[in-house]
Motif scaffolding. Sequence first.
Motif, mmCIF file in Angstrom:
data_model
loop_
_atom_site.group_PDB
_atom_site.id
_atom_site.type_symbol
_atom_site.label_atom_id
_atom_site.label_comp_id
_atom_site.label_asym_id
_atom_site.label_seq_id
_atom_site.Cartn_x
_atom_site.Cartn_y
_atom_site.Cartn_z
ATOM 1 N N ILE A 17 5.007 1.197 -9.179
ATOM 2 C CA ILE A 17 5.368 2.150 -8.197
ATOM 3 C C ILE A 17 4.635 1.712 -6.858
ATOM 4 O O ILE A 17 5.037 1.986 -5.967
ATOM 5 C CB ILE A 17 4.394 3.502 -8.516
ATOM 6 C CG1 ILE A 17 5.080 4.138 -9.794
ATOM 7 C CG2 ILE A 17 4.329 4.524 -7.416
ATOM 8 C CD1 ILE A 17 4.392 5.206 -10.755
ATOM 9 N N PHE A 18 3.490 1.094 -6.700
ATOM 10 C CA PHE A 18 2.887 0.634 -5.669
ATOM 11 C C PHE A 18 3.882 -0.502 -5.029
ATOM 12 O O PHE A 18 3.929 -0.195 -3.592
ATOM 13 C CB PHE A 18 1.499 -0.103 -6.108
ATOM 14 C CG PHE A 18 0.785 -0.834 -4.850
ATOM 15 C CD1 PHE A 18 0.131 -0.008 -3.941
ATOM 16 C CD2 PHE A 18 1.152 -2.182 -4.704
ATOM 17 C CE1 PHE A 18 -0.341 -1.042 -2.976
ATOM 18 C CE2 PHE A 18 0.769 -2.745 -3.767
ATOM 19 C CZ PHE A 18 -0.398 -2.118 -2.962
ATOM 20 N N ASP A 19 4.183 -1.409 -5.817
ATOM 21 C CA ASP A 19 5.251 -2.348 -5.176
ATOM 22 C C ASP A 19 6.514 -1.774 -4.581
ATOM 23 O O ASP A 19 6.776 -2.171 -3.454
ATOM 24 C CB ASP A 19 5.588 -3.443 -6.301
ATOM 25 C CG ASP A 19 4.440 -4.338 -6.630
ATOM 26 O OD1 ASP A 19 3.535 -4.386 -5.870
ATOM 27 O OD2 ASP A 19 4.488 -5.111 -7.796
ATOM 28 N N GLN A 20 7.112 -0.966 -5.367
ATOM 29 C CA GLN A 20 8.452 -0.382 -4.726
ATOM 30 C C GLN A 20 8.108 0.484 -3.537
ATOM 31 O O GLN A 20 8.828 0.652 -2.439
ATOM 32 C CB GLN A 20 9.123 0.605 -5.838
ATOM 33 C CG GLN A 20 9.692 -0.308 -6.882
ATOM 34 C CD GLN A 20 10.202 0.392 -8.067
ATOM 35 O OE1 GLN A 20 11.135 1.299 -7.868
ATOM 36 N NE2 GLN A 20 10.018 0.092 -9.496
ATOM 37 N N ILE A 21 7.074 1.335 -3.604
ATOM 38 C CA ILE A 21 6.735 2.264 -2.499
ATOM 39 C C ILE A 21 6.365 1.370 -1.226
ATOM 40 O O ILE A 21 6.852 1.421 0.056
ATOM 41 C CB ILE A 21 5.828 3.339 -2.622
ATOM 42 C CG1 ILE A 21 6.203 4.373 -3.402
ATOM 43 C CG2 ILE A 21 5.276 4.030 -1.223
ATOM 44 C CD1 ILE A 21 5.240 5.239 -3.822
ATOM 45 N N LYS A 22 5.587 0.344 -1.351
ATOM 46 C CA LYS A 22 5.072 -0.616 -0.441
ATOM 47 C C LYS A 22 6.504 -1.471 0.280
ATOM 48 O O LYS A 22 6.521 -1.401 1.549
ATOM 49 C CB LYS A 22 4.321 -1.777 -0.810
ATOM 50 C CG LYS A 22 3.826 -2.597 0.203
ATOM 51 C CD LYS A 22 2.894 -3.807 -0.750
ATOM 52 C CE LYS A 22 2.986 -5.211 0.071
ATOM 53 N NZ LYS A 22 2.239 -6.022 -0.536
ATOM 54 N N ALA A 23 7.324 -1.781 -0.747
ATOM 55 C CA ALA A 23 8.738 -2.642 -0.350
ATOM 56 C C ALA A 23 9.460 -1.570 0.697
ATOM 57 O O ALA A 23 10.069 -2.114 1.669
ATOM 58 C CB ALA A 23 9.393 -3.187 -1.399
ATOM 59 N N GLN A 24 9.408 -0.345 0.294
ATOM 60 C CA GLN A 24 10.398 0.634 1.103
ATOM 61 C C GLN A 24 9.573 1.081 2.588
ATOM 62 O O GLN A 24 10.244 0.956 3.392
ATOM 63 C CB GLN A 24 10.515 2.167 0.357
ATOM 64 C CG GLN A 24 11.446 1.862 -1.012
ATOM 65 C CD GLN A 24 11.396 3.334 -1.535
ATOM 66 O OE1 GLN A 24 11.504 4.259 -0.864
ATOM 67 N NE2 GLN A 24 11.644 3.104 -2.818
ATOM 68 N N ILE A 25 8.148 0.859 2.370
ATOM 69 C CA ILE A 25 7.695 1.196 3.741
ATOM 70 C C ILE A 25 7.841 -0.018 4.654
ATOM 71 O O ILE A 25 8.067 -0.036 6.090
ATOM 72 C CB ILE A 25 6.119 1.214 3.412
ATOM 73 C CG1 ILE A 25 5.668 2.838 2.754
ATOM 74 C CG2 ILE A 25 5.324 1.335 4.776
ATOM 75 C CD1 ILE A 25 4.327 2.806 2.505
ATOM 76 N N LEU A 26 7.350 -1.325 4.087
ATOM 77 C CA LEU A 26 7.694 -2.359 4.815
ATOM 78 C C LEU A 26 9.199 -2.752 5.177
ATOM 79 O O LEU A 26 9.387 -3.122 6.348
ATOM 80 C CB LEU A 26 7.242 -3.722 4.182
ATOM 81 C CG LEU A 26 5.597 -3.941 3.764
ATOM 82 C CD1 LEU A 26 5.404 -5.089 3.150
ATOM 83 C CD2 LEU A 26 4.856 -3.652 5.024
ATOM 84 N N ALA A 27 10.053 -2.268 4.524
ATOM 85 C CA ALA A 27 11.484 -2.337 4.946
ATOM 86 C C ALA A 27 12.298 -1.473 5.985
ATOM 87 O O ALA A 27 12.968 -1.379 6.669
ATOM 88 C CB ALA A 27 12.266 -2.285 3.600
ATOM 89 N N GLY A 28 11.170 -0.241 6.096
ATOM 90 C CA GLY A 28 11.537 0.654 6.992
ATOM 91 C C GLY A 28 12.344 1.906 6.540
ATOM 92 O O GLY A 28 12.765 2.814 7.278
ATOM 93 N N THR A 29 12.465 1.752 5.188
ATOM 94 C CA THR A 29 13.067 2.733 4.560
ATOM 95 C C THR A 29 12.349 4.214 4.486
ATOM 96 O O THR A 29 12.902 5.186 4.721
ATOM 97 C CB THR A 29 13.480 2.650 3.053
ATOM 98 O OG1 THR A 29 13.996 1.238 3.007
ATOM 99 C CG2 THR A 29 14.361 3.722 2.463
ATOM 100 N N LEU A 30 11.023 4.111 4.358
ATOM 101 C CA LEU A 30 10.035 5.022 4.500
ATOM 102 C C LEU A 30 9.342 5.018 5.892
ATOM 103 O O LEU A 30 8.915 3.868 6.092
ATOM 104 C CB LEU A 30 9.171 5.187 3.467
ATOM 105 C CG LEU A 30 9.610 5.262 2.071
ATOM 106 C CD1 LEU A 30 8.360 5.392 1.028
ATOM 107 C CD2 LEU A 30 9.958 6.924 2.117
#
Length: 124
Positions: A17-30
């Motif tokens: 969960i951490f990795d996927q949310i982090k990836a979405q934040i860094l990618a600008g999806t979130l």
Amino acid sequence: MELIIRNTTNQPIYEQIFDQIKAQILAGTLHPGDALPSIRALAKDLKISVITTKRAYDELEAAGLINTVAGKGCFVAEKNLELVREQQRLELEGHLRAALHLAESCGLTAQELASLLQTLAQEE
């Protein structure tokens, strides 16, 4: 927000969960200020323990990626560009270490690997 939990991996669910949310934040999806699902709602959607979801959110907050507002929920933190760059640099170092180990197992030297990387960069 879409998260995929894999039970076939040795990685703990909270880390997934951490990795996927982090990836979405860094990618600008979130985006900064975006609300995350409540801990209970996410646990229900993923069919996992509330404790697991709470741990993932706690890790995200400790990493400076989200903020928790009492009574309102969790929100994506304003991006600290230096923090984002450092996190990406650390992730890149991990990938490069893995590539180096794989190259060594294939009999390639560090110089040959660097040359291969240079060739790939020119093709892009």
